[in-house]
Design an enzyme around this catalytic site. Structure first.
Site, short mmCIF file in Angstrom:
data_model
loop_
_atom_site.label_atom_id
_atom_site.label_comp_id
_atom_site.label_asym_id
_atom_site.label_seq_id
_atom_site.Cartn_x
_atom_site.Cartn_y
_atom_site.Cartn_z
CG HIS A 65 -1.63 -1.21 1.55
ND1 HIS A 65 -1.48 -1.88 2.74
CD2 HIS A 65 -2.49 -1.93 0.80
CE1 HIS A 65 -2.24 -2.97 2.72
NE2 HIS A 65 -2.86 -3.02 1.55
CG HIS A 67 0.91 3.31 4.77
ND1 HIS A 67 0.51 2.95 6.03
CD2 HIS A 67 0.80 2.19 4.01
CE1 HIS A 67 0.17 1.66 6.05
NE2 HIS A 67 0.35 1.18 4.82
CG HIS A 81 -4.09 1.87 3.82
ND1 HIS A 81 -4.90 0.85 3.39
CD2 HIS A 81 -3.07 1.27 4.50
CE1 HIS A 81 -4.42 -0.31 3.79
NE2 HIS A 81 -3.31 -0.08 4.46
CG HIS A 89 -8.52 -1.75 2.55
ND1 HIS A 89 -7.38 -1.28 1.96
CD2 HIS A 89 -8.46 -3.10 2.47
CE1 HIS A 89 -6.65 -2.30 1.55
NE2 HIS A 89 -7.29 -3.42 1.85
CG HIS A 98 -8.01 3.25 1.66
ND1 HIS A 98 -7.41 2.43 2.60
CD2 HIS A 98 -9.24 3.56 2.16
CE1 HIS A 98 -8.23 2.28 3.63
NE2 HIS A 98 -9.35 2.95 3.38
CG ASP A 101 -6.72 0.40 -0.59
OD1 ASP A 101 -5.92 0.51 0.35
OD2 ASP A 101 -7.96 0.45 -0.45
CG HIS A 141 1.08 -4.24 5.26
ND1 HIS A 141 0.73 -3.72 6.49
CD2 HIS A 141 0.98 -3.21 4.38
CE1 HIS A 141 0.41 -2.44 6.35
NE2 HIS A 141 0.55 -2.11 5.08
NE ARG A 164 1.60 0.39 9.27
CZ ARG A 164 1.15 1.64 9.39
NH1 ARG A 164 2.01 2.65 9.31
NH2 ARG A 164 -0.13 1.88 9.59
#
Length: 202
Positions: A65, A67, A81, A89, A98, A101, A141, A164
């Site tokens: 993603h 952020h 995000h 999401h 998002h 995403d 992640h 993360r």
């Protein structure tokens, strides 16, 4: 005196010959003790093409993603995000998602190595304007992103993608010329605006 349409066409032609809207490319380097990867973000007519490879994880799918913050002092410092529209999401191809995403990256065995090859075009993120991801963070992640469909309490905020593991600032990639240009609008849009003004004025 020139007819209005002749002057109009001449001025638009001169403007068009001087307009440059060069392709911008950004880059993020994911580097930890075990993870290594470089991801490019390249402007195309269809959106931002995201390409690169990542190594350092076992076979499987891992959430991926953008952020909201570029603070990578720790990966937790990158915030949530990137979600300027305050939506739920979702997956990269979902109607609701998002901006940041990107779904999952898939690590597969290639001979004796395990590699994730990234190559897709995203029509939501940008390197210009409101949805620009420049200066924000790319985050990898620990778990699979359920794309908002898993029913977990965090599915609609993080995809339940877990911790993360690696993060990197999305920054300007050389050459710098496309980024330093004063022209940031697409030439077709700029020409349309100027043509309208000229038409009204003359």
């Amino acid at each position: 005196m020139f007819p209005r349409h002749t002057l109009y066409l001449a001025l638009v032609g001169l403007l068009a010959s001087g307009v440059r809207c060069e392709t911008r490319v950004a880059v993020a380097h994911l580097v930890t003790e075990t993870i290594s990867g470089s991801i490019l973000f390249t402007e195309t007519d269809s959106g931002i093409r995201v390409t690169g490879t990542i190594t350092g994880l076992p076979v499987g799918e891992y959430g991926f993603h953008v952020h909201e913050l570029g603070d990578t002092s720790t990966c937790d410092a990158t915030g949530a995000h990137f979600n300027p529209d305050d939506t739920n999401h979702g997956g990269r191809d979902h109607d609701e998602r998002h901006v940041g995403d990107f779904g999952n990256v898939n690590f597969v065995a290639v001979g004796e190595n395990v590699v994730a090859t990234v190559d897709f075009v995203d029509s939501v993120v940008s390197l210009r304007g409101r949805n620009s991801i420049l200066g924000r963070a790319l985050v990898l992640h620990a778990d699979t992103d359920d794309l908002g469909l898993g029913g977990h309490e965090t599915s609609l905020t993080t995809g339940n993608a877990g911790a993360r593991l690696a993060c990197a600032v999305i920054g300007i990639r050389s050459p710098s010329d496309p980024w330093n240009s004063a022209i940031t609008a697409a030439p077709s849009i700029l020409l349309l605006v100027v043509a309208f003004v000229l038409f009204i004025k003359f």
